[in-house]
Write a protein that holds these residues in place. Structure first.
Motif, short mmCIF file in Angstrom:
data_model
loop_
_atom_site.label_atom_id
_atom_site.label_comp_id
_atom_site.label_asym_id
_atom_site.label_seq_id
_atom_site.Cartn_x
_atom_site.Cartn_y
_atom_site.Cartn_z
N PRO A 221 0.83 -1.21 0.00
CA PRO A 221 0.00 0.00 0.00
C PRO A 221 0.86 1.26 0.00
O PRO A 221 2.05 1.23 0.35
N LEU A 222 0.26 2.37 -0.38
CA LEU A 222 0.95 3.64 -0.32
C LEU A 222 1.23 3.98 1.14
O LEU A 222 0.41 3.74 2.03
N ALA A 223 2.41 4.55 1.39
CA ALA A 223 2.82 4.83 2.76
C ALA A 223 1.94 5.89 3.41
O ALA A 223 1.35 6.75 2.74
N LEU A 224 1.84 5.82 4.72
CA LEU A 224 1.13 6.81 5.52
C LEU A 224 2.14 7.75 6.16
O LEU A 224 3.27 7.36 6.40
N PRO A 225 1.75 9.00 6.45
CA PRO A 225 0.46 9.63 6.19
C PRO A 225 0.32 10.03 4.73
O PRO A 225 1.32 10.18 4.02
N GLN A 226 -0.93 10.20 4.31
CA GLN A 226 -1.21 10.55 2.93
C GLN A 226 -1.93 11.89 2.84
O GLN A 226 -2.61 12.30 3.79
N CYS A 227 -1.79 12.54 1.70
CA CYS A 227 -2.51 13.78 1.46
C CYS A 227 -4.01 13.49 1.45
O CYS A 227 -4.46 12.53 0.84
N ALA A 228 -4.78 14.33 2.10
CA ALA A 228 -6.22 14.11 2.21
C ALA A 228 -6.92 14.21 0.86
O ALA A 228 -7.97 13.60 0.65
N ARG A 229 -6.32 14.96 -0.07
CA ARG A 229 -6.96 15.13 -1.38
C ARG A 229 -6.48 14.10 -2.39
O ARG A 229 -7.27 13.37 -2.99
N CYS A 230 -5.16 14.00 -2.61
CA CYS A 230 -4.66 13.15 -3.69
C CYS A 230 -4.27 11.76 -3.22
O CYS A 230 -4.00 10.88 -4.04
N GLY A 231 -4.20 11.53 -1.91
CA GLY A 231 -3.87 10.22 -1.40
C GLY A 231 -2.41 9.83 -1.55
O GLY A 231 -2.05 8.69 -1.29
N HIS A 232 -1.56 10.78 -1.96
CA HIS A 232 -0.14 10.45 -2.13
C HIS A 232 0.57 10.56 -0.79
O HIS A 232 0.21 11.40 0.04
N PRO A 233 1.59 9.71 -0.55
CA PRO A 233 2.35 9.82 0.69
C PRO A 233 2.87 11.24 0.89
O PRO A 233 3.47 11.82 -0.01
N ARG A 234 2.65 11.77 2.07
CA ARG A 234 2.99 13.16 2.33
C ARG A 234 4.48 13.38 2.60
O ARG A 234 4.97 14.49 2.50
N LEU A 235 5.18 12.33 2.99
CA LEU A 235 6.55 12.52 3.45
C LEU A 235 7.56 11.87 2.53
O LEU A 235 7.30 10.83 1.94
N SER A 236 8.72 12.47 2.41
CA SER A 236 9.84 11.88 1.69
C SER A 236 11.00 11.74 2.65
O SER A 236 10.92 12.13 3.82
N LEU A 237 12.09 11.16 2.19
CA LEU A 237 13.25 10.97 3.05
C LEU A 237 13.83 12.29 3.53
O LEU A 237 14.48 12.35 4.57
N SER A 238 13.58 13.36 2.79
CA SER A 238 14.16 14.66 3.15
C SER A 238 13.27 15.46 4.10
O SER A 238 13.66 16.50 4.57
N ILE A 239 12.07 14.97 4.38
CA ILE A 239 11.15 15.68 5.26
C ILE A 239 10.92 14.84 6.50
O ILE A 239 10.54 13.68 6.41
N PRO A 240 11.14 15.39 7.68
CA PRO A 240 11.02 14.59 8.91
C PRO A 240 9.56 14.21 9.19
O PRO A 240 8.63 14.84 8.73
N LEU A 241 9.41 13.15 9.97
CA LEU A 241 8.08 12.73 10.39
C LEU A 241 7.47 13.79 11.30
O LEU A 241 8.17 14.50 12.02
N PRO A 242 6.14 13.93 11.29
CA PRO A 242 5.49 14.90 12.19
C PRO A 242 5.71 14.50 13.64
O PRO A 242 5.73 13.32 13.99
N ILE A 243 5.92 15.48 14.49
CA ILE A 243 6.18 15.24 15.91
C ILE A 243 5.02 15.77 16.73
O ILE A 243 4.51 16.88 16.49
N ALA A 244 4.58 14.98 17.69
CA ALA A 244 3.46 15.37 18.54
C ALA A 244 3.85 16.56 19.40
O ALA A 244 4.97 16.65 19.93
N ARG A 245 2.91 17.51 19.58
CA ARG A 245 3.13 18.67 20.43
C ARG A 245 2.54 18.40 21.81
O ARG A 245 1.36 18.05 21.93
N PRO A 246 3.33 18.55 22.88
CA PRO A 246 2.80 18.29 24.23
C PRO A 246 1.79 19.38 24.63
O PRO A 246 2.02 20.57 24.40
N THR A 247 0.68 18.97 25.19
CA THR A 247 -0.33 19.89 25.71
C THR A 247 -0.79 19.39 27.06
O THR A 247 -0.46 18.27 27.48
N ALA A 248 -1.58 20.21 27.76
CA ALA A 248 -2.07 19.82 29.08
C ALA A 248 -2.95 18.57 28.99
O ALA A 248 -3.01 17.76 29.91
#
Length: 297
Positions: A63-90
């Motif tokens: 399957p196409l890698a996750l995460p994917q663009c909500a519109r085109c369904g293409h994998p959003r990330l490449s090797l040059s772009i870091p994975l999204p990091i969770a932001r700490p909240t209360a």
């Protein structure tokens, strides 16, 4: 004398059918069109009529890698772009939404008329390319059934699920149809339509002229090659007017063909066009399949 439904005669007949079916499977076991290995029909998680492809080969789809663009369904990330990091909240860690992710480079090539695009698998790894080849060039129409089953399982926004009025197969030119004898996109569309309970509009979109094969063309050449190649017949425009339709094709590469077809449908009266394909060709910058964490376990 009329016998009851559970009569011994009917039970004996059913037993004979079971015996004969088992004997045929023993003497002439089914063979997968991809790996050519014998297998028992109905095993591997597929219905009996889908057993032309074994469960092992179907499990090897990537399957196409996750995460994917909500519109085109293409994998959003490449090797040059870091994975999204969770932001700490209360309230706990919060993951970035789609708007927080880097802009999707694949979406920029889509015609504004296209609402959404979805694809099942990669074409550069696994068995996706082999399945498409079996359907497109070897005449194995029945492989469209497991392919369409997976296309039907793709995630769609609520508005697309509610509004889609019909599926429209990507048409072939008269010359290509004569050479091949069938349109693989129409075979896929006819297998997909029952899952969505919508009709197949096979004569809404026509390919007006023969185009060169897109395989060896550059992205710009692909766009020029299919520009103006499609049209909606005048006598079908009333049916299309104001509708949300879904274009069906076997593979998408640069989206040039999807764009040209979507433009013709929009001019023909369609209100919204969505697209679904079984395979998607890799794009420069995509992560390799081995880099997808979901495939490592």
């Amino acid at each position: 004398m009329i016998r009851a439904p559970g009569s011994p005669a009917r039970e004996t007949s059913a037993s004979w059918r079971t015996f004969v079916d088992g004997l045929v499977d023993f003497l002439l076991p089914g063979a997968c069109v991809l790996c050519r290995r014998a297998h028992s029909p109905g095993r591997g998680g597929e219905a009996t009529e889908d057993s032309i492809v074994c469960g092992t080969c179907l499990a090897r789809l990537v399957p196409l890698a996750l995460p994917q663009c909500a519109r085109c369904g293409h994998p959003r990330l490449s090797l040059s772009i870091p994975l999204p990091i969770a932001r700490p909240t209360a309230a706990g860690p919060t993951w970035p939404s789609a708007v927080d992710l880097p802009p999707c480079r694949w979406c920029t090539r889509l015609d504004p008329a296209i609402r959404i695009v979805r694809s099942v698998c990669r074409m550069d790894d696994g068995t996706g390319g082999e399945l498409v080849h079996a359907l497109k060039y070897q005449g194995w129409h029945r492989v469209a059934r497991p392919m369409a089953r997976r296309m039907a399982r793709l995630d769609w926004p609520p508005d697309v699920r509610e509004e889609r009025a019909a599926v429209i197969p990507m048409p072939l030119s008269t010359q290509r149809l004569r050479e091949r004898g069938y349109n693989q996109a129409e075979v896929l569309a006819r297998a997909l339509a029952p899952h969505w309970q919508v009709p197949v509009w096979h004569d809404i979109l026509r390919r007006e002229r023969h185009t060169e094969s897109q395989v060896r063309l550059t992205p710009s050449q692909r766009t020029s090659n299919v520009s103006g190649a499609f049209a909606v017949p005048a006598h079908r425009r009333a049916m299309l007017r104001g509708q949300h339709v879904v274009l069906v094709d076997d593979v998408v590469t640069t989206a040039a063909t999807l764009n040209a077809a979507a433009h013709a449908l929009l001019e023909g009266g369609a209100r919204i066009i969505s697209c679904v394909t079984f395979g998607r060709a890799p794009d420069s910058g995509d992560r390799a399949a081995s880099d997808d964490d979901s495939l490592r376990n």
